[in-house]
Design a protein around this motif. Structure first.
Motif, PDB file in Angstrom:
ATOM      1  N   THR A 186      -0.248 -20.136 -66.421  1.00  0.00           N
ATOM      2  CA  THR A 186      -0.213 -20.544 -67.835  1.00  0.00           C
ATOM      3  C   THR A 186      -1.630 -20.668 -68.398  1.00  0.00           C
ATOM      4  OG1 THR A 186       1.842 -21.737 -67.410  1.00  0.00           O
ATOM      5  CG2 THR A 186       0.675 -22.265 -69.442  1.00  0.00           C
ATOM      6  N   ARG A 187      -2.528 -21.168 -67.590  1.00  0.00           N
ATOM      7  CA  ARG A 187      -3.920 -21.251 -68.024  1.00  0.00           C
ATOM      8  C   ARG A 187      -4.489 -19.864 -68.281  1.00  0.00           C
ATOM      9  NH1 ARG A 187      -5.788 -25.835 -63.606  1.00  0.00           N
ATOM     10  NH2 ARG A 187      -5.090 -27.672 -64.807  1.00  0.00           N
ATOM     11  N   GLU A 188      -4.164 -18.902 -67.405  1.00  0.00           N
ATOM     12  CA  GLU A 188      -4.621 -17.530 -67.602  1.00  0.00           C
ATOM     13  C   GLU A 188      -4.043 -16.954 -68.894  1.00  0.00           C
ATOM     14  OE1 GLU A 188      -6.758 -15.715 -66.019  1.00  0.00           O
ATOM     15  OE2 GLU A 188      -7.216 -17.161 -64.447  1.00  0.00           O
ATOM     16  N   GLN A 189      -2.778 -17.233 -69.157  1.00  0.00           N
ATOM     17  CA  GLN A 189      -2.173 -16.740 -70.398  1.00  0.00           C
ATOM     18  C   GLN A 189      -2.855 -17.360 -71.620  1.00  0.00           C
ATOM     19  OE1 GLN A 189       1.959 -17.739 -69.901  1.00  0.00           O
ATOM     20  NE2 GLN A 189       2.413 -15.904 -68.705  1.00  0.00           N
ATOM     21  N   ILE A 217       1.534 -26.349 -74.940  1.00  0.00           N
ATOM     22  CA  ILE A 217       2.670 -27.251 -74.660  1.00  0.00           C
ATOM     23  C   ILE A 217       3.082 -27.178 -73.184  1.00  0.00           C
ATOM     24  CG2 ILE A 217       5.091 -27.697 -75.179  1.00  0.00           C
ATOM     25  CD1 ILE A 217       4.539 -26.637 -78.021  1.00  0.00           C
ATOM     26  N   LYS A 218       3.118 -25.948 -72.676  1.00  0.00           N
ATOM     27  CA  LYS A 218       3.525 -25.763 -71.285  1.00  0.00           C
ATOM     28  C   LYS A 218       2.507 -26.355 -70.323  1.00  0.00           C
ATOM     29  CE  LYS A 218       5.472 -22.241 -68.268  1.00  0.00           C
ATOM     30  NZ  LYS A 218       5.806 -20.791 -68.115  1.00  0.00           N
ATOM     31  N   LEU A 219       1.201 -26.184 -70.659  1.00  0.00           N
ATOM     32  CA  LEU A 219       0.150 -26.749 -69.818  1.00  0.00           C
ATOM     33  C   LEU A 219       0.250 -28.266 -69.756  1.00  0.00           C
ATOM     34  CD1 LEU A 219      -2.994 -24.591 -70.726  1.00  0.00           C
ATOM     35  CD2 LEU A 219      -1.867 -24.770 -68.500  1.00  0.00           C
ATOM     36  N   THR A 220       0.555 -28.874 -70.884  1.00  0.00           N
ATOM     37  CA  THR A 220       0.696 -30.340 -70.910  1.00  0.00           C
ATOM     38  C   THR A 220       1.840 -30.793 -70.010  1.00  0.00           C
ATOM     39  OG1 THR A 220      -0.169 -30.383 -73.177  1.00  0.00           O
ATOM     40  CG2 THR A 220       1.052 -32.321 -72.407  1.00  0.00           C
ATOM     41  N   LEU A 260       2.833 -32.070 -62.330  1.00  0.00           N
ATOM     42  CA  LEU A 260       2.029 -31.956 -61.115  1.00  0.00           C
ATOM     43  C   LEU A 260       1.360 -33.289 -60.764  1.00  0.00           C
ATOM     44  CD1 LEU A 260       1.139 -29.957 -58.966  1.00  0.00           C
ATOM     45  CD2 LEU A 260      -0.865 -29.438 -60.362  1.00  0.00           C
ATOM     46  N   ALA A 261       0.954 -34.016 -61.792  1.00  0.00           N
ATOM     47  CA  ALA A 261       0.290 -35.299 -61.536  1.00  0.00           C
ATOM     48  C   ALA A 261       1.256 -36.330 -60.958  1.00  0.00           C
ATOM     49  CB  ALA A 261      -0.335 -35.822 -62.828  1.00  0.00           C
ATOM     50  N   SER A 262       2.524 -36.263 -61.381  1.00  0.00           N
ATOM     51  CA  SER A 262       3.508 -37.245 -60.913  1.00  0.00           C
ATOM     52  C   SER A 262       4.419 -36.692 -59.818  1.00  0.00           C
ATOM     53  CB  SER A 262       4.366 -37.720 -62.096  1.00  0.00           C
ATOM     54  OG  SER A 262       5.101 -36.629 -62.637  1.00  0.00           O
TER      55      SER A 262
END
Length: 324
Positions: A37-40, A105-108, A114-116
């Motif tokens: 998603t970051r790459e996109q 939105i998807k990154l958020t 991932l954090a939880s």
């Protein structure tokens, strides 16, 4: 019930193992999706920057072509082609902007998950452990009610079971019959009140066992060993409800109160077809008790003695009437 609890526990244990096993793969997949998603998002930002640098040039050129069309320097078709190129550039730019917004939105969401992730896995495992613990408590509770140690009052041979595996029983319910190994078999007879006065300990008894018809297997000898002098009432007592005994009022012509007589058979078995068959507890039987011994001539004159007693009683009665 307890089998169902064990199945539920095993299913939860399998679920826990699967959750622990798949946790690492799920976390790796989540990390990969986050990186993609970051790459996109980076690609969409690059496209937006490129479109923003091209758009002013194309827009200025389109304006010049409009003026040239008014002066008839270029044709209308050329103006339309340039307008179509400008529209395509703007459409692609808008797509890149929308893609960047969706990526944000998807990154958020992915970053939050991932954090939880580790905490969520731990909560899932804790919930499964709590469910397993509750089932263990239910199993322990059921085991406590399922297994009750019942000690026999004596040692001997278990001759019959009156309950089946898994059957629920109430307190004081007979579960089995035990015949003591070193004790003699005893038979309970119920005698009417008009005959109990002639019975004495030690008198011989001829026993007929219902499972072994006497016409085929014969009679068996026993002795009177105990006489209960307290009468049993006709109704509401144990003599008409015990297993293996018929109701005397229905089958033997007994009326009123009855007395219990204990008889000890000479043998604890019956000979049938050349084999010894052990007498089982609860075996129904009937018996004849030898009350007295007489000479043959005493039996012959017994009716005459009875008539003489009746005549004498009648004459005494008549004489008493004359004296009055």
């Amino acid at each position: 019930m307890i089998e169902t609890l064990f199945r539920q526990k095993h299913a939860l244990e399998d679920q826990r193992k699967l959750r622990s096993k798949n946790a690492k793969m799920e976390k790796d997949a989540l990390s990969s999706e986050l990186e993609l998603t970051r790459e996109q998002r980076r690609a969409s930002l690059s496209q937006i920057k490129e479109y923003e640098s091209v758009t002013p040039v194309v827009d200025a050129q389109l304006n010049r072509m409009r003026n040239a069309t008014v002066d008839h320097v270029i044709s209308t078709i050329q103006l339309q082609q340039q307008s179509l190129t400008y529209a395509q550039i703007m459409f692609s730019k808008n797509q890149a902007v929308n893609l960047r917004s969706e990526s944000d939105i998807k990154l958020t969401e992915l970053s939050r998950r991932l954090a939880s992730f580790d905490d969520d896995v731990a909560k899932d495992l804790d919930e499964i452990d709590r469910q397993i613990a509750r089932i263990d408590e239910d199993i322990e509770d059921n085991e406590g009610h399922r297994h009750v140690k019942v000690e026999a009052p004596c040692s001997g041979v278990l001759t019959s079971l009156t309950v089946t595996l898994g059957q629920q029983v109430e307190a004081a319910t007979p579960l089995a019959t035990i015949v003591q190994g070193n004790d003699a078999v005893q038979a309970e007879l119920y005698v009417s009140s008009d005959a109990i006065g002639f019975i004495r300990p030690g008198q011989p008894v001829l026993l007929r066992y219902d499972p072994y018809p006497y016409r085929r297997f014969g009679l068996y000898l026993g002795r009177v060993t105990e006489i209960t002098r307290a009468p049993l009432p006709k109704e509401g007592s144990q003599w008409d409800t015990q297993a293996g005994h018929a109701n005397p009022a229905d089958s033997g012509g007994l009326s009123g109160n009855v007395f219990r007589v204990i008889v000890t058979p000479d043998h604890r078995y019956v000979l049938a077809n050349g084999e010894r068959h052990r007498l089982e507890a609860g075996t129904a039987l009937s018996a004849d008790i030898a009350i007295e011994k007489r000479q043959l001539w005493a039996w012959a004159i017994d009716p005459l003695v009875g008539v003489g007693d009746a005549v004498e009683t009648a004459m005494l009665g008549a004489g008493s009437g004359e004296r009055q």
